[in-house]
Design an enzyme around this catalytic site. Structure first.
Site, PDB file in Angstrom:
ATOM      1  N   ASP A 159       0.845  -1.205   0.000  1.00  0.00           N
ATOM      2  CA  ASP A 159       0.000   0.000   0.000  1.00  0.00           C
ATOM      3  C   ASP A 159       0.877   1.251   0.000  1.00  0.00           C
ATOM      4  O   ASP A 159       0.603   2.230  -0.687  1.00  0.00           O
ATOM      5  CB  ASP A 159      -0.921  -0.028   1.222  1.00  0.00           C
ATOM      6  CG  ASP A 159      -1.639  -1.370   1.323  1.00  0.00           C
ATOM      7  OD1 ASP A 159      -2.450  -1.657   0.442  1.00  0.00           O
ATOM      8  OD2 ASP A 159      -1.340  -2.147   2.250  1.00  0.00           O
ATOM      9  N   HIS A 187      -4.582  -3.424   6.377  1.00  0.00           N
ATOM     10  CA  HIS A 187      -4.424  -3.694   4.941  1.00  0.00           C
ATOM     11  C   HIS A 187      -5.791  -4.109   4.407  1.00  0.00           C
ATOM     12  O   HIS A 187      -6.109  -5.289   4.279  1.00  0.00           O
ATOM     13  CB  HIS A 187      -3.392  -4.794   4.688  1.00  0.00           C
ATOM     14  CG  HIS A 187      -3.406  -5.243   3.254  1.00  0.00           C
ATOM     15  ND1 HIS A 187      -2.985  -4.448   2.225  1.00  0.00           N
ATOM     16  CD2 HIS A 187      -3.858  -6.375   2.671  1.00  0.00           C
ATOM     17  CE1 HIS A 187      -3.155  -5.072   1.080  1.00  0.00           C
ATOM     18  NE2 HIS A 187      -3.695  -6.249   1.324  1.00  0.00           N
TER      19      HIS A 187
END
Ligand code: NAX
Length: 327
Positions: A159, A187
Site C-alpha cells: 500500500d 491492509h
C-alpha cells in the site's frame, strides 16, 4: 561466506511465492553477501507443484542459495527459521462471511504460530502477507507466547509503495523524490494513506495537491488498487506483493534509509492513542534489526477520522477472532 540464514516461506507454490522465492534466492532480501536456505511450506496437494518450482530454483544456479527444504508440516519446515514469510492463506470464496474467513485463516495461523514458537530460531522475525494479513498476524502472535510480540508484523508496504507511485505521478516526480509517506491502519479498503507529513523534493505534499484530489482520487485509488489489478489482470497482485514483502523484511533486517520512514503493520504500543496489541500500520524506522514507531507527528482532524475508522475495523476483527478462541 557467513552461515546461511534460514528463510521460511508459506504458500510457496502460489502466485506470490513464484515471484518471491527467486527474489530471496538472488540476494534481494538480505544482500549479496548473505547465503540463504529456503524452507518452503505448502499444503499436501500443492507439494508436487512446489517440486516444480524447486526444480526452477535449482536451474537458476543462484550462488547465494545454499539449499531448499520443502514440506507440509510447519513443525518441520519452521525448524531453525530466522525469518518467516507467511504468505499462504485462505482466500474469501463466494458468499463467505467475514466470520467464516477469519475462522478458516485461524485454522492456518494458530498452528503456524505454535509451530514457530516451538521450532523457530531465537531471532525469528515473522511477516504476514496472507490476508486478512493484520489479523492473521495477530492470531500467529497470540499463539507464540515465547516469541517477543514485536517480532510479528503484517504487510502494508505494498500500500505504501502504491501510494508513492500515485503521488509521484500526480506531482510529476519520481518515487525517489518523496519522503515521509504513511499508511495507517488495516491492509484493507479502510487503510489511510497520509500525505500530510510527506515531502516531495522537500516541499510538503499537501501543498502540492488539492484536497479534492486527495479525497476523491488518491485515497480511493490506493485503497482499491488491489481490486483494480484483479479487474485488469484477472488475478490478484503477485509480483508487486512479493516485491513489497521483500522490501518490508529487507528494511526490517538491514535498516531504513537515513531521513525517511516506511509503513509497517506492527503490534500497537498505544502510540497515537491506538488500541494496544492490534497489529496496525504505522510510520516506522528500523536500525540494527529493530524498528521504532515514529513519534510526535501531528495528526489533523481529517487524518484522525480515517485512522480511527481503520483501527475500529481492526478492533472488530480482534473481537471476532477472540470470540472464536483464536487469540
Ligand atoms: P495463491 O492462492 O496463488 O497461493 C496461496 C498458496 O498458499 C497456495 O499455493 C496454497 O496451497 C497455499 N496454502 C494455503 N494454505 C496453506 C497452509 N496452511 N500452509 C501453507 N500453504 C498454504 O495466492 P497468492 O496470490 O500467492 O496470495 C497469497 C496471499 O497473499 C493471499 O491471502 C492474498 O490475499 C494475499 N495478498 C496480500 C497482499 C498484501 O499486501 N498484504 C497483497 C497481495 C495478496 O492479495
Amino acid at each position: 561466506m557467513s552461515t546461511p540464514v534460514k528463510v521460511a516461506v508459506t504458500g510457496a507454490a502460489g502466485q506470490i511465492g513464484y515471484s518471491l522465492l527467486f527474489r530471496i534466492a538472488s540476494g534481494s532480501l538480505l544482500g549479496p553477501d548473505t547465503p540463504v536456505q529456503l524452507r518452503l511450506l505448502e499444503i499436501t496437494p500443492a507439494l508436487k507443484a512446489l517440486e516444480g518450482v524447486v526444480m526452477e530454483l535449482d536451474d537458476c544456479a543462484f550462488p547465494l542459495l545454499s539449499g531448499v527444504e520443502i514440506g507440509d508440516d510447519a513443525n518441520v519446515v519452521f525448524d531453525g527459521a530466522n525469518i518467516a514469510l507467511l504468505v499462504g492463506a485462505r482466500p474469501r470464496s463466494k458468499g463467505m462471511e467475514r466470520g467464516d474467513l477469519l475462522e478458516a485463516n485461524g485454522a492456518i495461523f494458530k498452528p503456524q504460530g505454535a509451530a514457530l514458537n516451538a521450532h523457530a530460531a531465537d531471532d525469528i522475525k515473522v511477516l504476514v502477507t496472507g490476508n486478512p494479513a493484520n489479523t492473521n498476524a495477530l492470531i500467529a502472535k497470540s499463539n507464540a507466547p515465547d516469541i517477543p510480540a514485536e517480532r510479528f508484523n503484517a504487510l502494508t508496504r505494498l500500500d505504501h509503495n502504491r501510494a508513492l507511485a500515485q503521488l509521484a505521478a500526480k506531482t510529476g516526480t519520481t518515487v525517489n523524490d518523496i519522503r515521509h509517506l504513511t499508511i495507517w491502519g488495516n491492509h484493507s479498503a479502510t487503510q489511510y494513506p497520509d500525505v500530510f507529513h510527506a515531502e516531495v523534493n522537500g516541499q510538503n505534499a499537501s501543498e502540492l495537491v488539492d484536497q479534492a484530489w486527495l479525497e476523491s482520487t488518491f485515497i480511493p485509488t490506493v485503497q482499491q488498487r488491489g481490486a483494480a489489478i484483479i479487474e485488469a489482470r484477472g488475478a490478484s497482485s503477485a509480483a508487486s506483493a512479493a516485491n513489497a514483502t521483500v522490501d518490508h523484511m529487507r528494511d526490517w533486517v538491514l535498516g531504513t534509509p537515513e531521513g525517511d520512514w516506511v509503513s509497517m503493520s506492527v503490534p500497537s504500543d498505544g502510540s497515537y492513542g491506538i488500541a494496544e496489541g492490534i497489529i496496525t500500520s504505522f510510520p516506522c524506522t528500523t536500525s540494527g534489526g529493530d524498528y521504532s514507531i515514529v513519534q510526535g507527528l501531528e495528526i489533523n482532524e481529517f487524518s484522525q477520522a480515517r485512522i480511527d475508522a481503520s483501527v475500529a475495523e481492526l478492533q472488530e476483527e480482534r473481537e471476532a477472532v477472540r470470540s472464536l478462541g483464536l487469540v
